[in-house]
Design a protein around this motif. Structure first.
Motif, mmCIF file in Angstrom:
data_model
loop_
_atom_site.group_PDB
_atom_site.id
_atom_site.type_symbol
_atom_site.label_atom_id
_atom_site.label_comp_id
_atom_site.label_asym_id
_atom_site.label_seq_id
_atom_site.Cartn_x
_atom_site.Cartn_y
_atom_site.Cartn_z
ATOM 1 N N GLU A 108 -13.701 55.119 41.178
ATOM 2 C CA GLU A 108 -12.952 53.713 40.573
ATOM 3 C C GLU A 108 -11.883 52.914 41.345
ATOM 4 O OE1 GLU A 108 -12.674 55.376 36.339
ATOM 5 O OE2 GLU A 108 -11.196 53.723 36.067
ATOM 6 N N ASP B 32 -21.791 45.491 25.210
ATOM 7 C CA ASP B 32 -20.457 45.749 25.017
ATOM 8 C C ASP B 32 -18.915 44.600 25.630
ATOM 9 O OD1 ASP B 32 -18.337 47.019 23.908
ATOM 10 O OD2 ASP B 32 -18.729 48.727 23.662
ATOM 11 N N PHE B 33 -17.829 43.874 25.143
ATOM 12 C CA PHE B 33 -17.273 43.327 25.568
ATOM 13 C C PHE B 33 -15.548 44.193 25.646
ATOM 14 C CE2 PHE B 33 -19.340 39.415 26.205
ATOM 15 C CZ PHE B 33 -18.700 38.714 27.266
ATOM 16 N N ALA B 34 -16.282 44.951 24.728
ATOM 17 C CA ALA B 34 -14.175 46.438 24.350
ATOM 18 C C ALA B 34 -14.731 47.276 25.712
ATOM 19 C CB ALA B 34 -15.095 46.886 22.781
ATOM 20 N N GLY C 44 -15.920 46.268 28.353
ATOM 21 C CA GLY C 44 -16.446 45.270 29.697
ATOM 22 C C GLY C 44 -15.846 43.691 30.039
ATOM 23 N N ARG C 45 -15.474 42.873 30.221
ATOM 24 C CA ARG C 45 -15.657 41.391 30.846
ATOM 25 C C ARG C 45 -15.878 40.830 31.229
ATOM 26 N NH1 ARG C 45 -8.979 41.531 32.943
ATOM 27 N NH2 ARG C 45 -10.079 40.264 34.257
ATOM 28 N N LEU D 271 -17.314 50.223 36.812
ATOM 29 C CA LEU D 271 -15.815 51.431 37.644
ATOM 30 C C LEU D 271 -15.361 52.674 36.485
ATOM 31 C CD1 LEU D 271 -13.041 48.380 36.421
ATOM 32 C CD2 LEU D 271 -14.100 48.601 38.949
ATOM 33 N N ASN D 272 -16.111 52.406 35.009
ATOM 34 C CA ASN D 272 -16.755 53.538 34.463
ATOM 35 C C ASN D 272 -17.112 53.353 32.958
ATOM 36 O OD1 ASN D 272 -14.771 53.848 31.961
ATOM 37 N ND2 ASN D 272 -13.013 53.723 33.516
ATOM 38 N N GLY E 272 -17.087 52.815 30.388
ATOM 39 C CA GLY E 272 -16.475 52.369 29.725
ATOM 40 C C GLY E 272 -15.641 51.179 30.140
ATOM 41 N N ASP E 273 -16.006 50.308 31.469
ATOM 42 C CA ASP E 273 -15.126 49.480 32.188
ATOM 43 C C ASP E 273 -16.420 48.894 32.908
ATOM 44 O OD1 ASP E 273 -13.697 47.514 33.456
ATOM 45 O OD2 ASP E 273 -11.505 48.561 32.930
ATOM 46 N N ARG F 178 -17.522 45.397 34.411
ATOM 47 C CA ARG F 178 -17.729 44.169 34.251
ATOM 48 C C ARG F 178 -19.013 42.988 34.900
ATOM 49 N NH1 ARG F 178 -11.148 44.471 36.180
ATOM 50 N NH2 ARG F 178 -10.401 46.484 34.584
ATOM 51 N N THR G 269 -20.000 61.099 33.332
ATOM 52 C CA THR G 269 -18.368 60.768 34.169
ATOM 53 C C THR G 269 -17.977 61.943 35.137
ATOM 54 O OG1 THR G 269 -18.312 58.980 32.550
ATOM 55 C CG2 THR G 269 -16.095 60.209 33.529
#
Lengths: 505, 505
Positions: free
Chosen positions: A24, A227-229, A231-232, A244-245, A247-248, A250, A285
């Motif tokens: 990560e 889901d933008f919460a 990602g970005r 990355l995980n 919950g993230d 991108r 995970t």
């Protein structure tokens, strides 16, 4: 006794978790390098990435790892393990078998070689001079030939490489699938080029400011269920998505202000990859199972969204009006039908990454056939430029004027990524098969697009593909959803029907 | 024999480099968490940071580290070492001495305690209820008292803590410096409050759009000599600067659209920190020497730029017109003199982070005196709220109405950061001393500000402070540049002269 077994399992899972943590960190640093890290810190960042990557490599091939795999595989231990532990063990064995027979000195020399080779390729491409790159590629091929032997294979030597990216697939299968594709697509491309009514496309290339493209890109990602919460969206030179995980995850894209298609279809494509990574079962995970199961299945997700959703007429029945609100009047006088045909313009071209959805597979098949011939020593590196150009003519009816737009166009070989290209086309074939299964379960797919109801599509893909991570092989996913093995017929039907319609044949 | 020694030195330096790589990864992940990482990935990212941090801790206190320090300190080895290796050894010994006598179980329990304590503090602050936080703070203090014994100290117990943040400073010295400050500032604040002519400030608080503030912030950073090819500017909630490596030093800021001062002075402040990190000798990269030498010297750099440059009248002679071009007419009718006086408005207030440059030191002195009393067991945790309020009245003439705006306002104690506060004020004292030395070397300092020639200032600070990293102690830096030890007289003269002028006394 039981308690002790569980302790080993726990230690093993902690060991895997630590590897995943390092991964990560490496992924974040790589994302950062490609989305705005300052230039002067890049060399040092490269060292940091190298340092952590080598730690990951060491942990994946260490004596400790081997001991874990051995002790956990003992019959009376194995039977009590969690299912995810067993699947993790299989993944770890796969990684180990890739590397364990490579002599350390050879591997080290090869890492240095590929770094030099990438630089040499860049220069050679810029100067359209294959001879500068040839000696590097010869050494890389020599290593690949040794690697194939170190790793071992059944049947064709190329299977060893294919297996790194598309586990379960063999030359025999890929040959069959690619022959199907060639036999259908080559004449179809010829027919639309000669007899088709080419769409008018000039209205596509007007000024479309980047901030407005970004806002539309975000709108589309949200519509897809991204889901933008978790990602970005950022800009980069060569767009990618990275998990990355769960919950993230991108997405990156780029904005061409005189061709909005780059961002829109690029974002949808990377958004498809991102949905996969966001929706892997969180229970995976920290294990090597928390990722896409193969390059091809990953690509099936991005291509599904890009082509079967993003280039579908019904999708634009809903989204075209929205697009107009973001654009500066560019489409105000364009009928939907014209817009639809324009974004689906297709035809022979020289550059893979600029190819349309119809001809893309042919670019891949060309590379596959050349790679296979190289690995089986049927051609030599020095013969590549000529062989490339001949195949371009055979498959697409066009011939590069220089190697910069021919054999030198892709970075992959300079980094030693042999066996990787087929996944791009296999993913497309998988995607068409998955679509058949999806339509069986969601028969009103076309009207869902028209209403902009994309979330059930995401949910279907999650339930049938995403959530499993690497718990299932590519072919298991196909079989469990479609009842079939790999088969290009669905893709061929789709392309034939669609392009006969777009080109009014 | 010689060759073998050098091999140990090389291995040691490689070992340090690996630690520095892990630290860079942790710093990037922390920056990312605070500048836009998606919420749903944060818990997992926390685990990754924890994993790498614990690796750093282990490597810093390992048997390997001890062996390196021992074998490199042998007389016939030591004499042949590079200067930077010797300084690195001293740094490593310092870290080791902080931790080596802490029982592992106690440390682990303490890490958990501080995590819980920070959460408890947040709730307590919100509800302005000290009693909720008291039991946590009591446990933290109990640990600090043990830590002081484990670490060891000379003279006052508090010296053990002071040394963690400001090596070389003692209670004796700090008492003397802070007494000087109190005796000068307390009556000065009283005088301006009672007899001064307070500047008009209402024009400060008009709408100033964030994107325009960002553009002005970038302009100022560039004027200061901040290198954007070795950094970037992002937004965050609690601004900070972070040096990942000397080629990648990032500044963060925040934009209050109804008070542009937050961003402008915040950016200059963090820019001062960033210039320090950008200009450390690159030869120190990969060693523990590549960072600021102390909290206080770091703060001297940020405060130098924020106050001695950013709040100087001559600086605005140049920059005020530029500021007007970014603002929406807010300052068009404001004379420079009024603007200058408004941005230097000062007076008693309750909250440290909102305090002006004149009263700021008093907020710090209050905290120092309370910490010292706690560590020397002269007061108890339960007495803190009352002691706090009494001291506020004594030093600033104001009394909090509840603990939320009193003893509970800062996060520091909840994380166990005792000994940290004094550095804020010591940095300010250092800064004033450095300014004297700088003016000696650059006597036209005032006119340089007027012309916007800030780069010679940056260069002077680089030559005298930045480039050394941790190769010099705080007091060595002072001595080598000013010939003095720490002395508050320069700061007192500056504040007295400036505020008598601003308040027309």
């Amino acid at each position: 006794m039981k308690q002790q077994l569980l302790d080993v399992e726990k230690d093993f899972l902690d060991y895997l978790k630590k590897i995943s943590h390092y991964q990560e960190a490496v992924s974040l640093m790589t994302w950062d390098l490609r989305t705005g890290a300052p230039k002067k810190g890049m060399a040092q960042r490269g060292e940091v990435i190298g340092s952590l990557s080598s730690e990951i490599f060491q942990m994946s091939t260490s004596k400790d790892m081997k001991n874990y795999l051995e002790s956990l595989s003992e019959e009376d231990v194995w039977k009590d393990l969690k299912e995810t532990t067993r699947a993790s063990i299989k993944e770890c064995r796969k990684t180990l078998s890739k590397f364990e027979n490579i002599p350390a000195e050879e591997f080290k020399a090869y890492v240095i070689l590929t770094a030099q080779s990438e630089a040499a390729w860049e220069d050679a491409k810029e100067q359209a001079d294959f001879s500068q790159f040839q000696p590097y590629l010869e050494k890389i091929l020599a290593y690949q030939l040794k690697y194939v032997e170190w790793k071992g294979y059944e049947g064709n030597k190329y299977n060893a490489l294919l297996d790194d990216f598309e586990p379960g697939l063999t030359v025999e299968t890929v040959d069959k699938v690619f022959t199907q594709l060639k036999e259908a697509i080559v004449p179809l491309v010829k027919e639309i080029s000669e007899n088709g009514h080419a769409p008018e496309t000039s209205f596509l290339f007007q000024q479309f400011p980047a901030p407005q493209q970004a806002a539309f890109s975000k709108h589309i990602l949200e519509a897809m269920g991204y889901d933008f919460a978790a990602g970005r969206l950022d800009t980069t030179v060569h767009p990618f998505a990275v998990g990355l995980n769960t919950g993230d995850v991108r997405v990156t894209t780029k904005y061409d202000e005189s061709d909005f298609r780059t961002a829109v279809f690029g974002t949808i494509h990377e958004g498809g990859h991102a949905l996969y990574e966001q929706n892997i079962d969180p229970d995976l995970t920290g294990t090597p199972l928390s990722g896409g199961t193969s390059m091809g299945i990953h690509e099936s997700q991005s291509l599904f969204w890009e082509n079967f959703v993003g280039r579908h007429k019904n999708f634009w029945k809903k989204q075209f009006d929205t697009l107009k609100t973001y654009a500066d009047g560019q489409f105000d006088d364009v009928p939907l039908e014209d817009f639809y045909r324009a974004i689906n313009a297709a035809g022979p071209s020289l550059i893979r990454i600029e190819a349309d959805e119809l001809t893309y597979c042919l670019h891949i098949i060309l590379r596959y056939e050349l790679e296979k011939a190289l690995i089986n020593e049927e051609i030599q590196v020095k013969d590549l430029p000529e062989a490339w150009n001949d195949k371009m003519e055979e498959l697409l009816g066009v011939r590069p004027e220089h190697d910069g737009e021919g054999v030198l166009q892709d970075v992959h070989w300079s980094g030693g990524a042999f066996g990787y290209f087929p996944s791009y086309a296999l993913g497309y074939v998988y995607a068409a098969q998955l679509k058949q299964a999806l339509i069986r379960d969601l028969p009103n797919f076309d009207s869902m697009l028209e209403k902009g109801e994309l979330k059930p599509i995401k949910e279907w893909l999650t339930d049938n593909v995403h959530k499993f991570g690497k718990m299932k092989n590519p072919l298991d996913i196909l079989k469990d959803t479609t009842g079939e093995s790999i088969d290009a017929a669905h893709l061929i039907n789709y392309l034939t029907e669609k392009y006969r319609n777009v080109y009014k044949l």
